[in-house]
Design a protein around this motif. Structure first.
Motif, short mmCIF file in Angstrom:
data_model
loop_
_atom_site.label_atom_id
_atom_site.label_comp_id
_atom_site.label_asym_id
_atom_site.label_seq_id
_atom_site.Cartn_x
_atom_site.Cartn_y
_atom_site.Cartn_z
N GLU A 153 0.73 -1.16 -0.07
CA GLU A 153 -0.04 0.03 -0.17
C GLU A 153 0.76 1.31 -0.15
O GLU A 153 1.80 1.10 0.67
CB GLU A 153 -1.03 0.13 1.34
CG GLU A 153 -0.20 0.03 2.64
CD GLU A 153 0.40 -1.13 3.12
OE1 GLU A 153 0.23 -2.24 2.32
OE2 GLU A 153 0.81 -1.24 4.35
N GLU A 201 -3.56 -3.81 10.09
CA GLU A 201 -3.68 -5.08 9.06
C GLU A 201 -5.01 -5.85 9.12
O GLU A 201 -5.49 -6.11 8.25
CB GLU A 201 -2.23 -5.83 9.03
CG GLU A 201 -1.03 -5.35 8.40
CD GLU A 201 -1.46 -4.94 6.96
OE1 GLU A 201 -2.29 -5.35 6.16
OE2 GLU A 201 -0.39 -4.27 6.24
N TYR A 234 -2.60 -10.43 11.09
CA TYR A 234 -3.79 -10.03 10.05
C TYR A 234 -4.84 -10.90 10.40
O TYR A 234 -5.91 -10.52 10.49
CB TYR A 234 -3.08 -10.74 8.81
CG TYR A 234 -2.12 -9.88 7.74
CD1 TYR A 234 -2.50 -9.15 6.94
CD2 TYR A 234 -0.83 -10.00 8.23
CE1 TYR A 234 -1.62 -8.37 6.24
CE2 TYR A 234 0.11 -9.21 7.55
CZ TYR A 234 -0.47 -8.43 6.49
OH TYR A 234 0.59 -7.49 5.68
N HIS A 285 -5.96 0.76 2.71
CA HIS A 285 -4.80 1.10 3.47
C HIS A 285 -4.29 2.59 3.12
O HIS A 285 -3.70 2.99 3.96
CB HIS A 285 -3.59 0.22 2.93
CG HIS A 285 -3.28 -1.04 3.77
ND1 HIS A 285 -3.33 -0.98 5.35
CD2 HIS A 285 -2.99 -2.18 3.50
CE1 HIS A 285 -3.26 -2.17 5.29
NE2 HIS A 285 -2.68 -3.07 4.33
N HIS A 293 -8.42 -4.51 -0.21
CA HIS A 293 -7.05 -4.24 0.95
C HIS A 293 -6.50 -3.17 0.91
O HIS A 293 -6.17 -2.51 1.81
CB HIS A 293 -6.55 -5.61 1.24
CG HIS A 293 -5.36 -5.80 2.38
ND1 HIS A 293 -5.86 -6.52 3.42
CD2 HIS A 293 -4.48 -5.33 2.57
CE1 HIS A 293 -5.02 -6.42 4.46
NE2 HIS A 293 -4.01 -5.57 3.62
N GLU A 294 -5.60 -3.32 -0.31
CA GLU A 294 -4.58 -2.19 -0.45
C GLU A 294 -5.17 -0.97 -0.58
O GLU A 294 -4.51 0.08 -0.28
CB GLU A 294 -4.00 -2.81 -1.52
CG GLU A 294 -3.11 -3.92 -1.65
CD GLU A 294 -2.24 -4.46 -0.45
OE1 GLU A 294 -2.01 -3.36 0.21
OE2 GLU A 294 -2.15 -5.28 -0.13
ZN LIG Z 1 -2.16 -4.88 4.33
#
Ligand SMILES: [Zn+2]
Length: 582
Positions: free
Chosen positions: A244, A307, A377, A277, A273-274
Protein backbone atom coordinates in the motif's frame (compact mmCIF):
# COMPACT_ATOMS: atom_id res chain seq x y z
CA UNK A 1 10.09 30.19 -4.24
CA UNK A 2 13.35 28.41 -3.44
CA UNK A 3 15.15 28.51 -0.16
CA UNK A 4 18.75 29.47 -0.95
CA UNK A 5 20.01 27.80 2.19
CA UNK A 6 18.72 24.40 1.09
CA UNK A 7 20.67 22.11 -1.22
CA UNK A 8 18.98 20.94 -4.39
CA UNK A 9 18.74 17.17 -4.77
CA UNK A 10 18.24 15.36 -8.07
CA UNK A 11 18.13 11.61 -8.57
CA UNK A 12 18.55 10.25 -12.05
CA UNK A 13 17.76 6.62 -12.85
CA UNK A 14 19.16 5.08 -16.01
CA UNK A 15 18.05 1.66 -17.21
CA UNK A 16 19.71 1.63 -20.59
CA UNK A 17 20.76 -2.04 -20.28
CA UNK A 18 17.67 -3.78 -18.92
CA UNK A 19 19.08 -7.27 -19.55
CA UNK A 20 21.90 -6.51 -17.07
CA UNK A 21 19.25 -5.95 -14.35
CA UNK A 22 21.14 -2.85 -13.19
CA UNK A 23 19.58 0.48 -12.35
CA UNK A 24 22.35 3.09 -12.78
CA UNK A 25 21.63 5.78 -10.22
CA UNK A 26 23.07 9.30 -10.04
CA UNK A 27 22.50 11.67 -7.14
CA UNK A 28 23.36 15.28 -8.02
CA UNK A 29 23.60 17.75 -5.15
CA UNK A 30 23.92 21.48 -5.64
CA UNK A 31 24.34 24.26 -3.14
CA UNK A 32 25.81 21.91 -0.53
CA UNK A 33 27.11 23.94 2.43
CA UNK A 34 28.35 21.40 4.97
CA UNK A 35 31.76 19.93 5.66
CA UNK A 36 30.49 16.38 5.45
CA UNK A 37 27.88 14.54 3.45
CA UNK A 38 26.34 11.48 5.08
CA UNK A 39 24.44 9.02 2.91
CA UNK A 40 22.41 6.22 4.44
CA UNK A 41 20.63 3.43 2.64
CA UNK A 42 17.20 2.32 3.95
CA UNK A 43 16.92 -1.18 5.40
CA UNK A 44 13.19 -1.76 4.97
CA UNK A 45 10.12 -0.60 3.06
CA UNK A 46 7.18 0.85 5.04
CA UNK A 47 4.31 -1.64 4.89
CA UNK A 48 6.59 -4.68 4.94
CA UNK A 49 7.95 -5.07 8.45
CA UNK A 50 11.25 -6.87 8.00
CA UNK A 51 14.83 -5.58 7.85
CA UNK A 52 15.83 -6.48 4.31
CA UNK A 53 19.17 -4.65 3.99
CA UNK A 54 18.60 -3.48 0.43
CA UNK A 55 22.13 -2.07 0.40
CA UNK A 56 23.37 -5.58 -0.34
CA UNK A 57 22.34 -4.96 -3.97
CA UNK A 58 24.49 -1.80 -4.23
CA UNK A 59 27.86 -1.70 -6.04
CA UNK A 60 30.28 0.65 -7.85
CA UNK A 61 29.79 3.52 -5.42
CA UNK A 62 31.69 6.66 -6.53
CA UNK A 63 31.56 10.34 -5.65
CA UNK A 64 33.07 13.36 -7.39
CA UNK A 65 32.85 17.10 -7.05
CA UNK A 66 31.08 18.72 -9.98
CA UNK A 67 31.90 20.14 -12.46
CA UNK A 68 35.63 19.24 -12.37
CA UNK A 69 34.93 15.54 -11.72
CA UNK A 70 37.61 15.21 -9.08
CA UNK A 71 37.01 12.26 -6.77
CA UNK A 72 36.09 13.05 -3.20
CA UNK A 73 37.41 11.18 -0.19
CA UNK A 74 34.82 8.99 1.48
CA UNK A 75 34.65 6.37 4.18
CA UNK A 76 32.20 3.59 4.90
CA UNK A 77 31.05 3.95 8.50
CA UNK A 78 28.73 0.93 8.50
CA UNK A 79 27.13 -1.42 6.00
CA UNK A 80 24.67 1.24 4.81
CA UNK A 81 26.43 4.50 5.76
CA UNK A 82 28.87 6.42 3.55
CA UNK A 83 30.59 9.56 4.81
CA UNK A 84 32.08 12.00 2.32
CA UNK A 85 34.35 14.95 3.17
CA UNK A 86 32.99 18.05 1.43
CA UNK A 87 34.97 21.15 2.59
CA UNK A 88 34.27 24.05 0.19
CA UNK A 89 32.49 21.65 -2.14
CA UNK A 90 29.04 22.81 -3.17
CA UNK A 91 28.32 20.55 -6.14
CA UNK A 92 28.54 16.80 -5.70
CA UNK A 93 27.73 13.84 -7.93
CA UNK A 94 27.27 10.37 -6.44
CA UNK A 95 26.90 7.35 -8.70
CA UNK A 96 26.15 3.70 -7.94
CA UNK A 97 24.44 0.67 -9.42
CA UNK A 98 21.63 -1.37 -7.91
CA UNK A 99 21.15 -4.95 -9.02
CA UNK A 100 17.39 -5.33 -9.53
CA UNK A 101 16.17 -8.83 -10.08
CA UNK A 102 13.77 -9.48 -7.21
CA UNK A 103 10.19 -9.61 -8.44
CA UNK A 104 8.12 -8.54 -5.45
CA UNK A 105 5.89 -5.59 -4.69
CA UNK A 106 8.45 -4.12 -2.25
CA UNK A 107 11.73 -4.45 -4.18
CA UNK A 108 13.22 -3.73 -7.61
CA UNK A 109 12.92 -5.64 -10.86
CA UNK A 110 14.47 -4.90 -14.24
CA UNK A 111 14.55 -7.07 -17.33
CA UNK A 112 13.84 -6.61 -21.02
CA UNK A 113 10.07 -6.52 -20.34
CA UNK A 114 9.97 -3.67 -17.78
CA UNK A 115 11.56 -1.85 -14.89
CA UNK A 116 9.99 -1.44 -11.45
CA UNK A 117 11.43 0.12 -8.35
CA UNK A 118 10.67 1.17 -4.78
CA UNK A 119 12.50 4.20 -3.43
CA UNK A 120 13.55 2.48 -0.20
CA UNK A 121 15.44 -0.11 -2.23
CA UNK A 122 17.01 2.38 -4.66
CA UNK A 123 17.80 5.72 -3.03
CA UNK A 124 20.00 7.02 -0.22
CA UNK A 125 18.59 9.32 2.38
CA UNK A 126 20.61 12.26 3.68
CA UNK A 127 20.13 12.58 7.47
CA UNK A 128 18.86 16.04 8.31
CA UNK A 129 17.57 16.58 4.78
CA UNK A 130 14.61 14.17 4.79
CA UNK A 131 12.24 17.09 4.18
CA UNK A 132 14.19 18.54 1.22
CA UNK A 133 12.36 18.24 -2.13
CA UNK A 134 13.86 15.78 -4.61
CA UNK A 135 13.69 15.87 -8.40
CA UNK A 136 13.65 12.49 -10.12
CA UNK A 137 14.59 11.97 -13.76
CA UNK A 138 14.09 8.58 -15.38
CA UNK A 139 15.70 7.50 -18.64
CA UNK A 140 13.57 4.77 -20.27
CA UNK A 141 15.61 2.64 -22.69
CA UNK A 142 13.04 2.43 -25.51
CA UNK A 143 10.55 4.92 -26.97
CA UNK A 144 7.56 2.64 -26.24
CA UNK A 145 8.43 2.35 -22.54
CA UNK A 146 6.38 4.81 -20.52
CA UNK A 147 6.26 5.65 -16.83
CA UNK A 148 3.49 5.07 -14.27
CA UNK A 149 3.89 6.53 -10.79
CA UNK A 150 1.94 8.64 -8.33
CA UNK A 151 4.82 11.15 -8.16
CA UNK A 152 3.95 14.60 -9.50
CA UNK A 153 5.23 15.07 -13.07
CA UNK A 154 7.29 18.22 -13.70
CA UNK A 155 5.49 20.31 -16.29
CA UNK A 156 7.04 20.40 -19.77
CA UNK A 157 9.80 18.00 -18.69
CA UNK A 158 9.39 14.51 -20.06
CA UNK A 159 10.21 11.76 -17.55
CA UNK A 160 10.80 14.17 -14.72
CA UNK A 161 9.00 14.08 -11.38
CA UNK A 162 9.04 15.96 -8.12
CA UNK A 163 8.87 14.52 -4.60
CA UNK A 164 8.30 17.09 -1.85
CA UNK A 165 10.35 14.95 0.57
CA UNK A 166 12.11 11.60 0.96
CA UNK A 167 9.00 9.86 2.41
CA UNK A 168 7.03 10.71 -0.72
CA UNK A 169 9.84 9.48 -2.98
CA UNK A 170 9.77 6.16 -1.11
CA UNK A 171 5.97 6.06 -1.09
CA UNK A 172 5.64 6.27 -4.88
CA UNK A 173 6.94 3.14 -6.61
CA UNK A 174 7.64 3.54 -10.32
CA UNK A 175 6.70 1.23 -13.19
CA UNK A 176 8.55 1.78 -16.47
CA UNK A 177 7.69 -0.26 -19.55
CA UNK A 178 5.22 -1.10 -22.30
CA UNK A 179 2.46 -1.78 -19.75
CA UNK A 180 -1.22 -1.57 -20.60
CA UNK A 181 -2.74 1.58 -19.09
CA UNK A 182 -6.43 1.65 -18.16
CA UNK A 183 -7.70 5.12 -17.28
CA UNK A 184 -10.99 5.74 -15.50
CA UNK A 185 -12.62 8.40 -13.40
CA UNK A 186 -14.26 7.84 -10.00
CA UNK A 187 -15.96 10.67 -8.07
CA UNK A 188 -14.37 13.13 -10.47
CA UNK A 189 -10.80 11.93 -9.89
CA UNK A 190 -8.56 10.09 -12.37
CA UNK A 191 -7.55 6.50 -11.59
CA UNK A 192 -5.16 4.27 -13.48
CA UNK A 193 -4.33 0.60 -13.80
CA UNK A 194 -0.80 0.10 -15.17
CA UNK A 195 -0.66 -3.62 -15.98
CA UNK A 196 2.63 -5.40 -16.61
CA UNK A 197 2.37 -8.94 -17.99
CA UNK A 198 -0.31 -10.82 -19.87
CA UNK A 199 -3.32 -12.39 -18.19
CA UNK A 200 -6.91 -13.54 -18.63
CA UNK A 201 -8.55 -10.42 -17.17
CA UNK A 202 -11.39 -8.50 -18.76
CA UNK A 203 -10.38 -4.80 -18.71
CA UNK A 204 -13.96 -3.44 -18.60
CA UNK A 205 -14.93 -5.78 -15.78
CA UNK A 206 -11.75 -5.00 -13.85
CA UNK A 207 -12.42 -1.26 -14.05
CA UNK A 208 -16.11 -1.66 -13.20
CA UNK A 209 -15.49 -3.79 -10.11
CA UNK A 210 -12.61 -1.60 -8.95
CA UNK A 211 -14.86 1.43 -9.31
CA UNK A 212 -17.43 -0.19 -7.01
CA UNK A 213 -14.72 -0.84 -4.40
CA UNK A 214 -13.42 2.74 -4.60
CA UNK A 215 -16.94 4.18 -4.27
CA UNK A 216 -17.79 1.91 -1.33
CA UNK A 217 -14.62 2.87 0.59
CA UNK A 218 -14.99 6.56 -0.33
CA UNK A 219 -18.52 6.42 1.12
CA UNK A 220 -17.18 4.95 4.37
CA UNK A 221 -14.51 7.64 4.77
CA UNK A 222 -16.54 10.45 3.17
CA UNK A 223 -14.45 11.21 0.08
CA UNK A 224 -11.12 10.49 -1.58
CA UNK A 225 -8.12 12.26 -0.02
CA UNK A 226 -5.96 12.43 -3.18
CA UNK A 227 -5.88 14.01 -6.62
CA UNK A 228 -5.23 10.80 -8.56
CA UNK A 229 -4.53 7.15 -7.81
CA UNK A 230 -2.44 4.43 -9.50
CA UNK A 231 -2.86 0.66 -9.30
CA UNK A 232 0.41 -0.90 -10.48
CA UNK A 233 -0.51 -4.49 -11.32
CA UNK A 234 2.10 -7.18 -11.95
CA UNK A 235 0.88 -10.40 -13.52
CA UNK A 236 3.08 -13.45 -13.25
CA UNK A 237 2.74 -17.22 -13.07
CA UNK A 238 1.89 -17.41 -9.37
CA UNK A 239 2.22 -13.97 -7.91
CA UNK A 240 0.20 -12.92 -4.89
CA UNK A 241 0.69 -9.85 -2.76
CA UNK A 242 0.27 -6.14 -2.44
CA UNK A 243 1.91 -3.09 -0.97
CA UNK A 244 0.00 0.00 0.00
CA UNK A 245 0.91 3.63 -0.54
CA UNK A 246 -0.84 6.96 -0.08
CA UNK A 247 -1.73 7.53 -3.72
CA UNK A 248 -1.00 4.17 -5.30
CA UNK A 249 -0.54 0.50 -4.59
CA UNK A 250 1.34 -2.33 -6.21
CA UNK A 251 -0.52 -5.60 -6.69
CA UNK A 252 0.95 -8.91 -7.72
CA UNK A 253 -1.40 -11.59 -8.96
CA UNK A 254 -1.52 -14.83 -10.88
CA UNK A 255 -1.94 -14.04 -14.61
CA UNK A 256 -4.65 -16.68 -15.08
CA UNK A 257 -6.52 -15.86 -11.86
CA UNK A 258 -9.23 -13.64 -13.33
CA UNK A 259 -11.80 -15.99 -14.91
CA UNK A 260 -12.57 -18.46 -12.14
CA UNK A 261 -15.08 -16.69 -9.85
CA UNK A 262 -13.46 -17.56 -6.53
CA UNK A 263 -9.99 -16.50 -7.69
CA UNK A 264 -11.28 -13.28 -9.22
CA UNK A 265 -13.09 -12.42 -5.99
CA UNK A 266 -9.84 -13.07 -4.12
CA UNK A 267 -8.17 -10.56 -6.44
CA UNK A 268 -10.88 -7.97 -5.74
CA UNK A 269 -10.39 -8.53 -2.01
CA UNK A 270 -6.71 -7.74 -2.57
CA UNK A 271 -7.72 -4.53 -4.37
CA UNK A 272 -10.11 -3.65 -1.52
CA UNK A 273 -7.37 -4.39 1.04
CA UNK A 274 -4.58 -2.29 -0.49
CA UNK A 275 -6.96 0.54 -1.34
CA UNK A 276 -8.32 0.57 2.24
CA UNK A 277 -4.76 1.09 3.46
CA UNK A 278 -4.62 4.54 1.84
CA UNK A 279 -6.60 5.53 4.94
CA UNK A 280 -5.73 2.82 7.47
CA UNK A 281 -1.93 2.73 7.95
CA UNK A 282 -0.89 5.29 5.33
CA UNK A 283 -2.75 8.20 6.94
CA UNK A 284 -4.25 6.71 10.12
CA UNK A 285 -0.88 5.60 11.50
CA UNK A 286 0.27 4.05 14.78
CA UNK A 287 2.47 6.49 16.69
CA UNK A 288 5.53 4.30 16.09
CA UNK A 289 5.02 4.72 12.33
CA UNK A 290 4.31 8.45 12.42
CA UNK A 291 7.90 9.17 11.36
CA UNK A 292 9.66 6.26 9.69
CA UNK A 293 13.09 5.25 10.85
CA UNK A 294 14.35 3.64 7.65
CA UNK A 295 17.43 2.13 9.26
CA UNK A 296 15.93 -0.10 11.91
CA UNK A 297 12.84 -1.81 13.30
CA UNK A 298 9.85 0.45 14.11
CA UNK A 299 8.04 -1.47 16.87
CA UNK A 300 4.29 -1.22 17.39
CA UNK A 301 1.65 -3.47 19.01
CA UNK A 302 -1.04 -1.92 16.77
CA UNK A 303 -0.61 -3.80 13.49
CA UNK A 304 -3.60 -5.92 14.57
CA UNK A 305 -5.59 -2.78 13.71
CA UNK A 306 -3.53 -1.58 10.72
CA UNK A 307 -3.52 -5.00 9.04
CA UNK A 308 -6.18 -7.06 10.84
CA UNK A 309 -8.94 -4.46 10.64
CA UNK A 310 -8.01 -3.88 7.00
CA UNK A 311 -8.34 -7.64 6.43
CA UNK A 312 -11.81 -7.66 8.04
CA UNK A 313 -12.87 -4.85 5.72
CA UNK A 314 -11.38 -6.54 2.65
CA UNK A 315 -13.99 -9.26 3.31
CA UNK A 316 -16.78 -6.76 3.99
CA UNK A 317 -16.16 -4.20 1.21
CA UNK A 318 -16.90 -6.56 -1.74
CA UNK A 319 -20.18 -7.47 0.02
CA UNK A 320 -21.12 -3.81 0.45
CA UNK A 321 -20.04 -3.14 -3.15
CA UNK A 322 -22.34 -6.00 -4.25
CA UNK A 323 -19.44 -7.90 -5.80
CA UNK A 324 -20.49 -10.97 -3.82
CA UNK A 325 -23.50 -11.82 -1.69
CA UNK A 326 -23.83 -12.47 2.05
CA UNK A 327 -23.63 -16.25 1.51
CA UNK A 328 -20.19 -15.86 -0.09
CA UNK A 329 -19.19 -13.40 2.62
CA UNK A 330 -20.09 -15.88 5.38
CA UNK A 331 -18.32 -18.67 3.52
CA UNK A 332 -15.16 -16.55 3.20
CA UNK A 333 -15.39 -15.61 6.87
CA UNK A 334 -15.76 -19.30 7.74
CA UNK A 335 -12.49 -20.01 5.93
CA UNK A 336 -10.71 -17.36 8.00
CA UNK A 337 -12.15 -18.78 11.23
CA UNK A 338 -11.06 -22.26 10.15
CA UNK A 339 -7.49 -21.06 9.56
CA UNK A 340 -7.51 -19.44 12.98
CA UNK A 341 -8.93 -22.39 14.91
CA UNK A 342 -6.55 -24.82 13.21
CA UNK A 343 -3.47 -22.80 14.22
CA UNK A 344 -2.18 -24.01 17.62
CA UNK A 345 -0.03 -20.87 18.01
CA UNK A 346 -3.19 -18.82 18.70
CA UNK A 347 -2.99 -20.12 22.28
CA UNK A 348 0.70 -19.23 22.61
CA UNK A 349 1.34 -15.76 21.17
CA UNK A 350 -0.75 -12.73 22.19
CA UNK A 351 -2.01 -10.59 19.33
CA UNK A 352 -0.23 -7.39 20.42
CA UNK A 353 3.02 -9.36 20.66
CA UNK A 354 2.50 -10.82 17.18
CA UNK A 355 2.41 -7.25 15.89
CA UNK A 356 5.40 -6.11 17.95
CA UNK A 357 7.48 -9.10 16.82
CA UNK A 358 6.49 -8.86 13.13
CA UNK A 359 10.14 -7.98 12.44
CA UNK A 360 11.42 -11.35 13.62
CA UNK A 361 8.47 -13.69 13.14
CA UNK A 362 5.67 -13.07 10.63
CA UNK A 363 7.99 -12.64 7.65
CA UNK A 364 10.35 -15.39 8.83
CA UNK A 365 8.08 -18.37 9.06
CA UNK A 366 9.41 -21.88 9.46
CA UNK A 367 8.01 -25.36 10.08
CA UNK A 368 7.37 -24.55 13.75
CA UNK A 369 5.63 -21.18 13.24
CA UNK A 370 2.05 -22.46 13.40
CA UNK A 371 2.79 -23.96 16.83
CA UNK A 372 4.13 -20.74 18.32
CA UNK A 373 2.62 -17.81 16.42
CA UNK A 374 -0.63 -16.30 15.25
CA UNK A 375 -0.76 -13.83 12.38
CA UNK A 376 -1.84 -10.31 13.38
CA UNK A 377 -3.64 -10.16 10.03
CA UNK A 378 -5.77 -13.19 10.86
CA UNK A 379 -6.42 -12.72 14.58
CA UNK A 380 -6.67 -8.94 14.11
CA UNK A 381 -9.38 -9.56 11.53
CA UNK A 382 -11.35 -11.77 13.94
CA UNK A 383 -10.90 -9.41 16.89
CA UNK A 384 -12.27 -6.63 14.66
CA UNK A 385 -15.18 -8.92 13.80
CA UNK A 386 -15.91 -9.43 17.52
CA UNK A 387 -15.74 -5.69 18.17
CA UNK A 388 -17.95 -4.85 15.19
CA UNK A 389 -20.55 -7.42 16.28
CA UNK A 390 -20.40 -6.22 19.89
CA UNK A 391 -20.92 -2.57 18.92
CA UNK A 392 -23.70 -3.43 16.46
CA UNK A 393 -25.55 -5.69 18.92
CA UNK A 394 -25.35 -3.14 21.72
CA UNK A 395 -26.50 -0.23 19.54
CA UNK A 396 -28.97 -2.03 17.24
CA UNK A 397 -26.68 -1.36 14.26
CA UNK A 398 -26.91 2.40 14.83
CA UNK A 399 -23.19 2.23 15.57
CA UNK A 400 -20.53 -0.08 14.19
CA UNK A 401 -16.78 -0.40 13.76
CA UNK A 402 -17.23 2.00 10.82
CA UNK A 403 -17.60 4.73 13.47
CA UNK A 404 -14.24 3.78 14.98
CA UNK A 405 -12.64 4.20 11.56
CA UNK A 406 -14.38 7.50 10.90
CA UNK A 407 -13.36 8.83 14.31
CA UNK A 408 -9.74 7.86 13.76
CA UNK A 409 -9.83 9.32 10.26
CA UNK A 410 -11.13 12.64 11.48
CA UNK A 411 -8.90 13.00 14.55
CA UNK A 412 -5.71 11.20 13.51
CA UNK A 413 -5.76 10.42 9.77
CA UNK A 414 -6.63 13.79 8.31
CA UNK A 415 -4.19 15.74 10.50
CA UNK A 416 -1.72 12.80 10.20
CA UNK A 417 -1.10 12.42 13.92
CA UNK A 418 -0.04 8.97 15.07
CA UNK A 419 -2.35 7.19 17.54
CA UNK A 420 -1.01 5.42 20.62
CA UNK A 421 -2.17 1.88 21.52
CA UNK A 422 -3.97 3.37 24.56
CA UNK A 423 -5.79 5.96 22.44
CA UNK A 424 -6.94 3.24 20.07
CA UNK A 425 -8.39 1.15 22.93
CA UNK A 426 -10.09 4.23 24.42
CA UNK A 427 -11.68 5.27 21.12
CA UNK A 428 -13.08 1.78 20.53
CA UNK A 429 -14.42 1.64 24.12
CA UNK A 430 -16.07 5.06 23.74
CA UNK A 431 -17.80 4.11 20.52
CA UNK A 432 -18.87 0.77 22.00
CA UNK A 433 -20.12 2.62 25.08
CA UNK A 434 -18.48 -0.10 27.19
CA UNK A 435 -15.42 -0.57 29.36
CA UNK A 436 -13.40 -2.91 27.15
CA UNK A 437 -10.42 -3.29 29.50
CA UNK A 438 -11.10 -6.99 30.01
CA UNK A 439 -11.76 -7.56 26.31
CA UNK A 440 -8.39 -6.13 25.32
CA UNK A 441 -6.68 -7.89 28.22
CA UNK A 442 -8.01 -11.28 27.10
CA UNK A 443 -7.93 -11.06 23.33
CA UNK A 444 -5.27 -8.48 22.48
CA UNK A 445 -2.74 -8.83 25.30
CA UNK A 446 -3.61 -12.41 26.24
CA UNK A 447 -4.28 -15.68 24.47
CA UNK A 448 -7.82 -16.50 25.63
CA UNK A 449 -9.90 -18.33 23.02
CA UNK A 450 -12.01 -15.84 21.02
CA UNK A 451 -15.77 -16.07 21.76
CA UNK A 452 -16.61 -16.41 18.08
CA UNK A 453 -19.58 -18.77 18.41
CA UNK A 454 -21.23 -16.65 21.13
CA UNK A 455 -20.82 -13.44 19.12
CA UNK A 456 -22.15 -14.93 15.90
CA UNK A 457 -25.12 -16.41 17.71
CA UNK A 458 -26.37 -12.92 18.54
CA UNK A 459 -26.66 -12.44 14.79
CA UNK A 460 -28.63 -15.65 14.24
CA UNK A 461 -25.56 -17.56 13.09
CA UNK A 462 -24.07 -20.82 14.27
CA UNK A 463 -20.40 -21.69 14.03
CA UNK A 464 -20.38 -25.37 13.13
CA UNK A 465 -17.34 -27.64 13.28
CA UNK A 466 -17.22 -30.01 10.30
CA UNK A 467 -15.62 -33.44 10.59
CA UNK A 468 -14.70 -35.40 7.50
CA UNK A 469 -17.00 -38.32 6.73
CA UNK A 470 -16.08 -40.90 7.75
CA UNK A 471 -14.04 -39.08 10.37
CA UNK A 472 -10.36 -39.92 10.50
CA UNK A 473 -8.29 -40.41 13.64
CA UNK A 474 -5.95 -37.52 14.31
CA UNK A 475 -2.22 -37.70 13.62
CA UNK A 476 -1.39 -33.99 13.91
CA UNK A 477 0.75 -33.39 10.86
CA UNK A 478 0.78 -32.09 7.33
CA UNK A 479 2.36 -33.90 4.40
CA UNK A 480 3.31 -32.74 0.95
CA UNK A 481 4.70 -34.44 -2.13
CA UNK A 482 7.98 -32.98 -3.33
CA UNK A 483 10.14 -34.58 -6.02
CA UNK A 484 8.12 -37.77 -5.65
CA UNK A 485 8.88 -37.86 -1.93
CA UNK A 486 6.20 -37.61 0.75
CA UNK A 487 7.52 -35.04 3.21
CA UNK A 488 6.21 -34.17 6.67
CA UNK A 489 5.96 -30.36 6.53
CA UNK A 490 4.35 -29.69 9.91
CA UNK A 491 4.02 -31.50 13.22
CA UNK A 492 1.49 -29.99 15.64
CA UNK A 493 2.59 -29.39 19.23
CA UNK A 494 1.46 -32.21 21.59
CA UNK A 495 0.16 -34.28 18.66
CA UNK A 496 0.51 -38.06 18.28
CA UNK A 497 3.22 -37.53 15.65
CA UNK A 498 5.24 -35.25 17.92
CA UNK A 499 4.98 -37.64 20.85
CA UNK A 500 6.19 -40.49 18.63
CA UNK A 501 9.25 -38.49 17.56
CA UNK A 502 8.28 -37.73 13.96
CA UNK A 503 9.78 -34.40 12.84
CA UNK A 504 9.15 -31.78 10.16
CA UNK A 505 11.35 -32.63 7.19
CA UNK A 506 11.07 -36.40 7.70
CA UNK A 507 10.21 -38.41 4.61
CA UNK A 508 7.12 -40.54 5.19
CA UNK A 509 7.60 -44.05 3.75
CA UNK A 510 5.07 -46.48 5.18
CA UNK A 511 2.09 -47.05 7.46
CA UNK A 512 2.03 -50.44 9.18
CA UNK A 513 4.78 -51.65 6.87
CA UNK A 514 3.10 -50.62 3.60
CA UNK A 515 4.20 -47.76 1.36
CA UNK A 516 1.99 -44.67 1.59
CA UNK A 517 1.76 -41.43 -0.42
CA UNK A 518 0.26 -38.07 0.54
CA UNK A 519 -2.86 -38.84 -1.53
CA UNK A 520 -3.30 -42.31 -0.03
CA UNK A 521 -2.86 -41.20 3.58
CA UNK A 522 -6.52 -40.26 4.38
CA UNK A 523 -7.78 -43.47 2.77
CA UNK A 524 -5.37 -45.57 4.82
CA UNK A 525 -6.28 -43.82 8.08
CA UNK A 526 -9.90 -44.88 7.60
CA UNK A 527 -8.93 -48.40 8.66
CA UNK A 528 -7.99 -47.15 12.15
CA UNK A 529 -9.74 -45.72 15.20
CA UNK A 530 -8.76 -43.29 17.92
CA UNK A 531 -6.62 -45.09 20.50
CA UNK A 532 -5.16 -47.60 18.02
CA UNK A 533 -1.40 -47.98 17.83
CA UNK A 534 -0.01 -47.61 14.33
CA UNK A 535 3.49 -48.19 12.98
CA UNK A 536 4.98 -45.33 10.95
CA UNK A 537 8.21 -45.60 8.98
CA UNK A 538 10.16 -42.50 7.96
CA UNK A 539 13.60 -41.41 6.86
CA UNK A 540 14.81 -39.02 9.58
CA UNK A 541 17.94 -37.26 8.36
CA UNK A 542 18.51 -40.21 6.02
CA UNK A 543 18.19 -42.75 8.82
CA UNK A 544 15.43 -45.32 8.51
CA UNK A 545 13.22 -45.14 11.57
CA UNK A 546 10.03 -46.95 12.58
CA UNK A 547 7.96 -45.58 15.45
CA UNK A 548 4.67 -46.43 17.17
CA UNK A 549 2.00 -43.73 17.06
CA UNK A 550 -1.12 -43.75 19.21
CA UNK A 551 -3.93 -42.18 17.18
CA UNK A 552 -6.05 -39.43 18.78
CA UNK A 553 -9.79 -38.70 18.35
CA UNK A 554 -10.90 -37.03 15.11
CA UNK A 555 -10.71 -33.24 14.95
CA UNK A 556 -12.76 -30.81 12.83
CA UNK A 557 -11.22 -30.23 9.42
CA UNK A 558 -13.05 -26.93 9.01
CA UNK A 559 -15.73 -24.64 10.46
CA UNK A 560 -18.75 -23.29 8.65
CA UNK A 561 -21.05 -20.42 9.65
CA UNK A 562 -24.70 -21.39 9.08
CA UNK A 563 -27.89 -19.42 9.61
CA UNK A 564 -30.06 -20.54 12.54
CA UNK A 565 -33.45 -21.85 11.47
CA UNK A 566 -35.52 -20.16 14.16
CA UNK A 567 -34.01 -16.91 15.21
CA UNK A 568 -35.48 -14.14 17.30
CA UNK A 569 -36.48 -10.77 15.91
CA UNK A 570 -33.40 -9.24 17.50
CA UNK A 571 -31.07 -11.81 15.89
CA UNK A 572 -32.81 -11.24 12.56
CA UNK A 573 -32.46 -7.45 12.81
CA UNK A 574 -28.85 -7.72 13.95
CA UNK A 575 -27.92 -9.81 10.91
CA UNK A 576 -29.87 -7.62 8.54
CA UNK A 577 -28.19 -4.48 9.83
CA UNK A 578 -24.73 -6.06 9.58
CA UNK A 579 -24.95 -7.63 6.15
CA UNK A 580 -27.76 -5.95 4.28
CA UNK A 581 -28.01 -2.30 5.27
CA UNK A 582 -25.43 -0.06 3.68
ZN1 LIG B 1 -2.23 -4.99 4.35
Amino acid sequence: MSDSSLPSLTYSVDLSQPTSHYFEVTLSIENWQELQLNLKFPAWTPGSYLIREYVRHLQNFAVVSTPNQSPLAFQKISKNHWQIQTPHISQITVTYRIYAYDLSVRTNHLDDSHGYFNGAALFFLIPGYEKTPITLTIHPPYPDWHIATALTPVEHQAHQFLAPDFDTLVDCPVEIGPHQLLTFSVLGKPHYFAIWGQGNFNPEQLVEDTRKIIETEAYLFDGLPYDRYYFLLHLSSQGFGGLEHKNSCTLSYSRFGFQETEKYQRFLQLVAHEFFHLWNVKRIRPKALETFDYEQENYTPSLWFSEGTTSYYDLLIPLRARIYDSKTFLHNLSKEITRYLLTPGRLVQPLAESSFDAWIKLYRRDAHSDNSQISYYLKGELVTLLLDLMIRDRHQNQRSFDDVLRHLWEHFGQPEIGFTPEQLETIISNIAGLDLTDFFQHYLHGTAELPLAESLEKFGLKLTPILDEPSLPYLGGKVQTENQKTLITFVAAQSPLEKAGVCPGDELLALAGWRVTAEQLPQRLKDYQAGDMMQITVFHQDELKTVQVQLAPPQPSRYEIVRLQNCSERQFQNLKGWLESY
